[in-house]
Motif scaffolding. Structure first.
Motif, PDB file in Angstrom:
ATOM      1  N   ARG A   1       0.841  -1.198   0.000  1.00  7.93           N
ATOM      2  CA  ARG A   1       0.000   0.000   0.000  1.00  7.93           C
ATOM      3  C   ARG A   1       0.873   1.244   0.000  1.00  7.93           C
ATOM      4  O   ARG A   1       1.711   1.421   0.889  1.00  7.93           O
ATOM      5  CB  ARG A   1      -0.929   0.008   1.210  1.00  7.93           C
ATOM      6  CG  ARG A   1      -1.951   1.136   1.088  1.00  7.93           C
ATOM      7  CD  ARG A   1      -3.188   0.856   1.857  1.00  7.93           C
ATOM      8  NE  ARG A   1      -4.218   1.814   1.518  1.00  7.93           N
ATOM      9  CZ  ARG A   1      -5.416   1.824   2.061  1.00  7.93           C
ATOM     10  NH1 ARG A   1      -5.726   0.911   2.971  1.00  7.93           N
ATOM     11  NH2 ARG A   1      -6.313   2.716   1.704  1.00  7.93           N
ATOM     12  N   VAL A   2       0.656   2.091  -0.979  1.00 12.60           N
ATOM     13  CA  VAL A   2       1.462   3.302  -1.121  1.00 12.60           C
ATOM     14  C   VAL A   2       0.540   4.458  -1.492  1.00 12.60           C
ATOM     15  O   VAL A   2      -0.652   4.267  -1.729  1.00 12.60           O
ATOM     16  CB  VAL A   2       2.543   3.126  -2.220  1.00 12.60           C
ATOM     17  CG1 VAL A   2       3.400   1.899  -1.943  1.00 12.60           C
ATOM     18  CG2 VAL A   2       1.920   3.019  -3.612  1.00 12.60           C
ATOM     19  N   THR A   3       1.114   5.648  -1.555  1.00 11.76           N
ATOM     20  CA  THR A   3       0.360   6.810  -2.027  1.00 11.76           C
ATOM     21  C   THR A   3       0.879   7.182  -3.410  1.00 11.76           C
ATOM     22  O   THR A   3       2.082   7.063  -3.678  1.00 11.76           O
ATOM     23  CB  THR A   3       0.537   7.990  -1.044  1.00 11.76           C
ATOM     24  OG1 THR A   3       0.039   7.582   0.234  1.00 11.76           O
ATOM     25  CG2 THR A   3      -0.231   9.216  -1.490  1.00 11.76           C
ATOM     26  N   GLN A   4      -0.053   7.578  -4.257  1.00 13.49           N
ATOM     27  CA  GLN A   4       0.272   7.996  -5.619  1.00 13.49           C
ATOM     28  C   GLN A   4       1.485   8.942  -5.607  1.00 13.49           C
ATOM     29  O   GLN A   4       1.502   9.922  -4.864  1.00 13.49           O
ATOM     30  CB  GLN A   4      -0.956   8.732  -6.182  1.00 13.49           C
ATOM     31  CG  GLN A   4      -0.903   9.055  -7.642  1.00 13.49           C
ATOM     32  CD  GLN A   4      -2.214   9.685  -8.106  1.00 13.49           C
ATOM     33  OE1 GLN A   4      -3.050  10.134  -7.305  1.00 13.49           O
ATOM     34  NE2 GLN A   4      -2.412   9.719  -9.405  1.00 13.49           N
ATOM     35  N   GLY A   5       2.488   8.613  -6.413  1.00 17.94           N
ATOM     36  CA  GLY A   5       3.697   9.430  -6.467  1.00 17.94           C
ATOM     37  C   GLY A   5       4.848   8.858  -5.659  1.00 17.94           C
ATOM     38  O   GLY A   5       5.989   9.297  -5.795  1.00 17.94           O
ATOM     39  N   ASP A   6       4.546   7.851  -4.835  1.00 21.02           N
ATOM     40  CA  ASP A   6       5.613   7.216  -4.060  1.00 21.02           C
ATOM     41  C   ASP A   6       6.460   6.324  -4.962  1.00 21.02           C
ATOM     42  O   ASP A   6       6.017   5.886  -6.028  1.00 21.02           O
ATOM     43  CB  ASP A   6       5.025   6.334  -2.936  1.00 21.02           C
ATOM     44  CG  ASP A   6       4.414   7.157  -1.812  1.00 21.02           C
ATOM     45  OD1 ASP A   6       4.574   8.399  -1.815  1.00 21.02           O
ATOM     46  OD2 ASP A   6       3.772   6.555  -0.928  1.00 21.02           O
ATOM     47  N   VAL A   7       7.656   6.027  -4.477  1.00 16.61           N
ATOM     48  CA  VAL A   7       8.548   5.104  -5.182  1.00 16.61           C
ATOM     49  C   VAL A   7       8.400   3.714  -4.569  1.00 16.61           C
ATOM     50  O   VAL A   7       8.349   3.566  -3.350  1.00 16.61           O
ATOM     51  CB  VAL A   7      10.016   5.568  -5.061  1.00 16.61           C
ATOM     52  CG1 VAL A   7      10.976   4.474  -5.537  1.00 16.61           C
ATOM     53  CG2 VAL A   7      10.220   6.851  -5.844  1.00 16.61           C
ATOM     54  N   VAL A   8       8.277   2.718  -5.426  1.00 17.24           N
ATOM     55  CA  VAL A   8       8.266   1.325  -4.967  1.00 17.24           C
ATOM     56  C   VAL A   8       9.580   0.678  -5.365  1.00 17.24           C
ATOM     57  O   VAL A   8       9.973   0.733  -6.542  1.00 17.24           O
ATOM     58  CB  VAL A   8       7.093   0.539  -5.594  1.00 17.24           C
ATOM     59  CG1 VAL A   8       7.148  -0.932  -5.166  1.00 17.24           C
ATOM     60  CG2 VAL A   8       5.766   1.164  -5.200  1.00 17.24           C
ATOM     61  N   LYS A   9      10.262   0.105  -4.375  1.00 24.28           N
ATOM     62  CA  LYS A   9      11.446  -0.706  -4.685  1.00 24.28           C
ATOM     63  C   LYS A   9      11.068  -2.158  -4.402  1.00 24.28           C
ATOM     64  O   LYS A   9      10.936  -2.561  -3.253  1.00 24.28           O
ATOM     65  CB  LYS A   9      12.634  -0.296  -3.821  1.00 24.28           C
ATOM     66  CG  LYS A   9      13.875  -1.111  -4.145  1.00 24.28           C
ATOM     67  CD  LYS A   9      15.062  -0.732  -3.278  1.00 24.28           C
ATOM     68  CE  LYS A   9      16.304  -1.482  -3.768  1.00 24.28           C
ATOM     69  NZ  LYS A   9      17.468  -1.204  -2.901  1.00 24.28           N
ATOM     70  N   MET A  10      10.812  -2.900  -5.472  1.00 23.99           N
ATOM     71  CA  MET A  10      10.387  -4.291  -5.334  1.00 23.99           C
ATOM     72  C   MET A  10      11.615  -5.193  -5.416  1.00 23.99           C
ATOM     73  O   MET A  10      12.379  -5.111  -6.372  1.00 23.99           O
ATOM     74  CB  MET A  10       9.406  -4.639  -6.450  1.00 23.99           C
ATOM     75  CG  MET A  10       8.542  -5.855  -6.215  1.00 23.99           C
ATOM     76  SD  MET A  10       9.372  -7.453  -6.203  1.00 23.99           S
ATOM     77  CE  MET A  10      10.103  -7.461  -7.837  1.00 23.99           C
ATOM     78  N   THR A  11      11.802  -5.987  -4.378  1.00 23.37           N
ATOM     79  CA  THR A  11      12.921  -6.937  -4.387  1.00 23.37           C
ATOM     80  C   THR A  11      12.353  -8.343  -4.291  1.00 23.37           C
ATOM     81  O   THR A  11      11.612  -8.652  -3.359  1.00 23.37           O
ATOM     82  CB  THR A  11      13.872  -6.674  -3.200  1.00 23.37           C
ATOM     83  OG1 THR A  11      14.350  -5.332  -3.294  1.00 23.37           O
ATOM     84  CG2 THR A  11      15.054  -7.648  -3.234  1.00 23.37           C
ATOM     85  N   LEU A  12      12.670  -9.156  -5.261  1.00 25.45           N
ATOM     86  CA  LEU A  12      12.207 -10.555  -5.270  1.00 25.45           C
ATOM     87  C   LEU A  12      13.398 -11.469  -5.028  1.00 25.45           C
ATOM     88  O   LEU A  12      14.393 -11.415  -5.757  1.00 25.45           O
ATOM     89  CB  LEU A  12      11.543 -10.877  -6.612  1.00 25.45           C
ATOM     90  CG  LEU A  12      11.067 -12.331  -6.786  1.00 25.45           C
ATOM     91  CD1 LEU A  12      10.023 -12.710  -5.741  1.00 25.45           C
ATOM     92  CD2 LEU A  12      10.498 -12.528  -8.194  1.00 25.45           C
ATOM     93  N   THR A  13      13.270 -12.295  -3.998  1.00 24.74           N
ATOM     94  CA  THR A  13      14.336 -13.234  -3.656  1.00 24.74           C
ATOM     95  C   THR A  13      13.808 -14.655  -3.819  1.00 24.74           C
ATOM     96  O   THR A  13      12.703 -14.953  -3.377  1.00 24.74           O
ATOM     97  CB  THR A  13      14.789 -13.022  -2.190  1.00 24.74           C
ATOM     98  OG1 THR A  13      15.206 -11.658  -2.053  1.00 24.74           O
ATOM     99  CG2 THR A  13      15.925 -13.955  -1.814  1.00 24.74           C
ATOM    100  N   ILE A  14      14.584 -15.495  -4.445  1.00 27.91           N
ATOM    101  CA  ILE A  14      14.191 -16.897  -4.588  1.00 27.91           C
ATOM    102  C   ILE A  14      15.171 -17.738  -3.757  1.00 27.91           C
ATOM    103  O   ILE A  14      16.372 -17.741  -4.034  1.00 27.91           O
ATOM    104  CB  ILE A  14      14.235 -17.352  -6.071  1.00 27.91           C
ATOM    105  CG1 ILE A  14      13.493 -16.343  -6.974  1.00 27.91           C
ATOM    106  CG2 ILE A  14      13.646 -18.760  -6.198  1.00 27.91           C
ATOM    107  CD1 ILE A  14      12.040 -16.116  -6.645  1.00 27.91           C
TER     108      ILE A  14
END
Ligand SMILES: [Cu+2]
Length: 475
Positions: free
Chosen positions: A113-126
């Motif tokens: 959940r974020v606010t419009q204009g925020d930066v998302v740093k998505m990190t996927l680890t396997i």
């Protein structure tokens, strides 16, 4: 190879591919014999191509900024969204299990959940013991599909984006370089991102009629009690994903937040309402009745009357969702940040489509949210809301030494998997109980964060509840 040469090489490659595909018109020789000799490429050639009018290179300023370093120091709020791709065996309502694929040990995956204009740093680890790779395609992003490339076991990858558009957005595994994407998503690798509008949600207007039939407009503050409901299907044979069944749209279960019939009464509700834990409130629906089912036991969604309720709904599946609440009208339907309808009975969501439903439950009662496709209803898409105190349980609550409550959430909590993270216009839930398709690790994290394991608490309260009910003459 510098950036310019690399880009030109790409053009040459595309031209050659075109020549291969349309070999009858252009030959490889013709192409290379004309202008696209990569060794002779220079600024002049580029200018020539530009003047020909068909090709203009605009790099890289026109592309959305996705560099994590730049975005993290941009002054915007940064959300570090970390997921792991893990396969686990998960329970079915039949008592059997199936081979699920999960983001971070839960189905659906954690809600961002974020606010419009925020930066998302998505990190996927396997993890290194995972058999296959996984990727994550986030529909809230507007970046090149290359970012969703699968990650190999034992590895970790990040990408960054600005959440530019408000709304509810699916995220899902992109398979192993797109292969088996259907298997991974329909086995559990999906979730949502909620992007709150930069200026917050709007007030809710509900039209009513006064006693004389005149129209009244009642306004509710933007703050609301919020829930999330994600619809999907399972296509299984002997606990394994069956692509043949998917291709012919013959699902074996309809799930809401990963579970068939997850939000139905259990024996505690039987006791409170019927005076006997064995006497079922609904003989048809109570497929998840029993303390031994623990976090898989049915739970109900509790709301107050005259309270602004906001539902985040996503169709994660392969079949349409005809969203309807028995006994209610959807006061407002929003997609993206645009209102689509008001006072509507049912709203249709295609695959990978989401919406925000705002509504107020005026009367105390029981309301079932369904996918109004009868096959979906009878295979699991029933979610029971209870508004106010329709069963007159407040005398029992008071008998237990508590104050009368505006909803049963104050006593039993709302199911953890149906409640999204808090946003800028959220009314806090009085309590959460642990309910969902979770690994033991996720359950202990929820416990540590204060969510209630009702399967442990209810047996301790059973004695006092029965005593109060006896004193009241209810049993
Ligand atoms: Cu996957």
């Amino acid at each position: 190879m510098n950036k310019k040469t690399s880009m030109l090489f790409t053009i040459a490659a595309v031209a050659v591919m075109g020549a291969t595909l349309f070999g009858s018109t252009y030959t490889n020789t013709q192409i290379s014999g004309q202008a696209l000799d990569i060794n002779k490429m220079d600024a002049e050639v580029l200018e020539k191509i530009h003047q020909m009018g068909g090709l203009q290179l605009v790099m890289p300023q026109a592309f959305a900024e996705t560099d994590c370093g730049v975005l993290e120091s941009s002054g915007r709020t940064v959300h570090d969204f970390q997921l792991t791709g893990e396969s686990h065996e998960m329970p079915l309502v039949t008592g059997e299990t199936y081979n699920a694929m999960t983001f971070s040990g839960q189905v659906p995956g954690p809600t961002l959940r974020v606010t419009q204009g925020d930066v998302v740093k998505m990190t996927l680890t396997i993890p290194s013991d995972e058999m296959v790779g996984h990727g994550n395609d986030m529909h809230a992003s507007q970046i090149t599909a290359g970012a969703f490339e699968s990650v190999n076991p034992g590895e970790s990858t990040s990408y960054c984006y600005i959440a530019e558009s408000a709304g509810i957005f699916k995220y899902h595994c992109s398979g192993v370089k797109l292969a088996a994407m259907d298997q991974h998503v329909l086995s559990g690798m999906y979730g949502i991102a909620i992007v709150d509008p930069a200026n917050g949600y709007k007030k809710l207007m509900v039209e009513k009629t006064s006693g004389s039939g005149e129209l009244d407009r009642v306004f509710y503050d933007a703050d609301a009690l919020e829930f999330q409901l994600q619809y999907n299907q399972l296509y299984l044979t002997d606990g394994n994903y069956d692509m043949g069944k998917m291709m012919s749209h013959q699902n074996t279960a309809t799930v809401v937040n990963g579970m068939q019939f997850g939000y139905v009464p259990n024996m505690a509700h039987n006791l409170l309402v019927m005076g006997d834990p064995e006497k079922k409130i609904s003989a048809v629906l109570q497929a998840r009745d029993g303390l031994d089912l623990e976090e898989q036991q049915g739970q109900l969604l509790f709301v107050e009357n005259d309270q602004h309720v906001r539902l985040f709904i996503e169709n994660q599946g392969n079949e349409p969702v005809f969203f309807h609440i028995v006994g209610e009208i959807l006061d407002r339907v929003t997609q993206g940040n645009r209102v689509q309808s008001a006072a509507t009975e049912t709203w249709l969501l295609g695959g990978s489509q989401g919406m925000i439903v705002d509504l107020v439950f005026d009367e105390p009662g029981v309301y079932a949210a369904v996918n109004h496709d009868y096959a979906a209803i009878y295979s699991g898409a029933v979610t029971v809301f209870v508004a106010g105190d329709p069963f007159n349980l407040n005398p029992i609550v008071e008998g237990l030494g508590m104050d009368a409550v505006p909803s049963y959430a104050y006593v039993l909590g709302n199911p953890s998997d149906a409640v999204p993270p808090v946003g800028q216009n959220s009314i806090a839930h009085p309590a959460l109980n642990i309910h969902g398709m979770y690994t033991d690790e996720v359950i202990s994290d929820l416990k540590a964060n204060g969510a209630i394991p009702l399967w442990e608490v209810v047996p301790e309260l059973a004695g006092p509840i029965i005593e109060v009910m006896t004193n009241l003459g209810r049993i």
